[in-house]
Design an enzyme around this catalytic site. Structure first.
Site, PDB file in Angstrom:
ATOM      1  N   ARG A  92       0.810  -1.219   0.000  1.00 25.27           N
ATOM      2  CA  ARG A  92       0.000   0.000   0.000  1.00 25.27           C
ATOM      3  C   ARG A  92       0.840   1.264   0.000  1.00 25.27           C
ATOM      4  O   ARG A  92       0.377   2.332  -0.342  1.00 25.27           O
ATOM      5  CB  ARG A  92      -0.916   0.026   1.236  1.00 25.27           C
TER       6      ARG A  92
ATOM      7  N   GLN B  23       0.299  25.505  16.784  1.00 23.96           N
ATOM      8  CA  GLN B  23      -0.045  25.966  15.442  1.00 23.96           C
ATOM      9  C   GLN B  23       0.710  25.117  14.426  1.00 23.96           C
ATOM     10  O   GLN B  23       1.836  24.711  14.669  1.00 23.96           O
ATOM     11  CB  GLN B  23       0.384  27.434  15.329  1.00 23.96           C
TER      12      GLN B  23
ATOM     13  N   ASN C 224       1.811  25.380  10.346  1.00 21.23           N
ATOM     14  CA  ASN C 224       1.895  26.303   9.217  1.00 21.23           C
ATOM     15  C   ASN C 224       2.288  25.553   7.959  1.00 21.23           C
ATOM     16  O   ASN C 224       2.951  24.525   8.022  1.00 21.23           O
ATOM     17  CB  ASN C 224       2.944  27.391   9.496  1.00 21.23           C
TER      18      ASN C 224
ATOM     19  N   ARG D  83      13.412  31.917   1.978  1.00 22.43           N
ATOM     20  CA  ARG D  83      12.504  32.413   3.019  1.00 22.43           C
ATOM     21  C   ARG D  83      13.297  32.395   4.319  1.00 22.43           C
ATOM     22  O   ARG D  83      13.768  31.355   4.748  1.00 22.43           O
ATOM     23  CB  ARG D  83      11.269  31.523   3.148  1.00 22.43           C
TER      24      ARG D  83
ATOM     25  N   HIS E 166      14.231  33.905  10.087  1.00 20.02           N
ATOM     26  CA  HIS E 166      13.236  34.416  11.022  1.00 20.02           C
ATOM     27  C   HIS E 166      13.386  33.831  12.425  1.00 20.02           C
ATOM     28  O   HIS E 166      13.857  32.729  12.591  1.00 20.02           O
ATOM     29  CB  HIS E 166      11.825  34.052  10.535  1.00 20.02           C
TER      30      HIS E 166
ATOM     31  N   LYS F 106      10.271  25.025  16.437  1.00 20.18           N
ATOM     32  CA  LYS F 106       9.665  24.627  15.163  1.00 20.18           C
ATOM     33  C   LYS F 106      10.038  23.180  14.855  1.00 20.18           C
ATOM     34  O   LYS F 106      11.154  22.751  15.129  1.00 20.18           O
ATOM     35  CB  LYS F 106      10.171  25.518  14.018  1.00 20.18           C
TER      36      LYS F 106
ATOM     37  N   HIS G  78      15.785  30.856  11.582  1.00 17.65           N
ATOM     38  CA  HIS G  78      15.485  29.753  10.681  1.00 17.65           C
ATOM     39  C   HIS G  78      15.095  30.269   9.304  1.00 17.65           C
ATOM     40  O   HIS G  78      14.407  31.280   9.182  1.00 17.65           O
ATOM     41  CB  HIS G  78      14.317  28.939  11.261  1.00 17.65           C
TER      42      HIS G  78
ATOM     43  N   TYR H  31       5.173  22.997   9.028  1.00 19.48           N
ATOM     44  CA  TYR H  31       5.880  23.029  10.302  1.00 19.48           C
ATOM     45  C   TYR H  31       4.956  23.332  11.463  1.00 19.48           C
ATOM     46  O   TYR H  31       4.027  24.113  11.366  1.00 19.48           O
ATOM     47  CB  TYR H  31       7.085  23.965  10.287  1.00 19.48           C
TER      48      TYR H  31
ATOM     49  N   LYS I 236      11.337  42.166   2.869  1.00 19.22           N
ATOM     50  CA  LYS I 236      11.607  42.059   4.308  1.00 19.22           C
ATOM     51  C   LYS I 236      12.796  41.135   4.563  1.00 19.22           C
ATOM     52  O   LYS I 236      13.714  41.493   5.306  1.00 19.22           O
ATOM     53  CB  LYS I 236      10.365  41.548   5.041  1.00 19.22           C
ATOM     54  N   ASP I 237      12.814  39.959   3.933  1.00 16.00           N
ATOM     55  CA  ASP I 237      13.908  39.014   4.161  1.00 16.00           C
ATOM     56  C   ASP I 237      15.233  39.507   3.588  1.00 16.00           C
ATOM     57  O   ASP I 237      16.293  39.241   4.138  1.00 16.00           O
ATOM     58  CB  ASP I 237      13.561  37.643   3.586  1.00 16.00           C
TER      59      ASP I 237
END
Length: 182
Positions: free
Chosen positions: A23, A46, A48, A59, A62, A72, A119, A132, A167-168
């Site tokens: 399977r 949370q 994400n 990305r 942060h 995370k 990260h 994550y 921003k990054d």
């Protein structure tokens, strides 16, 4: 799950022990008891998702400051990324050191990122999806970051940058007078 130490204090790489048959396969990506026994965070509030269309997208880098600093647990569900973490904890023996990990749908690895780490990742393929878990809700007022190209950190990204947010691209450099308070 196989939980392994990394070169950076408190960060872990996690391999899924997949059990397969005709399977497909089955494996755990999180276990409260095993994480607790390894001294890892077990409360996540949370989940994400991040989708990037183009290979070479960056990305990051942060983090969130206390009291909303977050752990995370990251997994790449489609495609492949180079996930990079930087230890931003001034009292850590691995302060300002970084390490990169290839996470992909094929290798099914997870990266456990402790509080106090910056990260980010670069997409190694087109059309990636990353999922994550985080231990604290996103709180814009405590968000911070460091520049992906900061020479003081010296991350060697494998591909030219194809896409990055303003921003990054413009997080501050660590120049001796500027340091995030983590």
């Amino acid at each position: 799950m196989i939980i392994q130490e990394t070169e950076l204090k408190d960060a872990r790489i996690i391999d899924i022990e997949a059990r397969g048959d005709e399977r497909g396969w089955f494996g755990r990506t999180f276990c409260d008891a095993e994480f607790g026994a390894a001294g890892l965070e077990t409360r996540f509030v949370q989940q994400n998702a991040s989708v990037s269309a183009e290979k070479g997208t960056i990305r990051g880098m942060h983090f969130q400051r206390p009291p909303h600093a977050e752990v995370k647990l990251i997994r790449c569900l489609r495609g492949a990324i180079l996930d990079v973490i930087v230890d931003m904890r001034k009292d850590s023996p691995t302060y300002l050191k970084h390490q990169g990990f290839e996470l992909s749908a094929a290798n099914r690895r997870l990266l456990y990122v402790p509080r106090g780490f910056a990260h980010g990742f670069q997409t190694l393929t087109d059309d990636i999806e990353v999922s994550y878990l985080v231990s604290a809700p996103y709180t814009p007022s405590v968000e911070g970051g460091v520049r992906y190209s900061d020479p003081k950190i010296g991350i060697s990204w494998p591909l030219p940058v194809s896409v990055i947010s303003d921003k990054d691209a413009n997080w501050p450099l660590l120049d001796g007078t500027n340091h995030p308070d983590l």
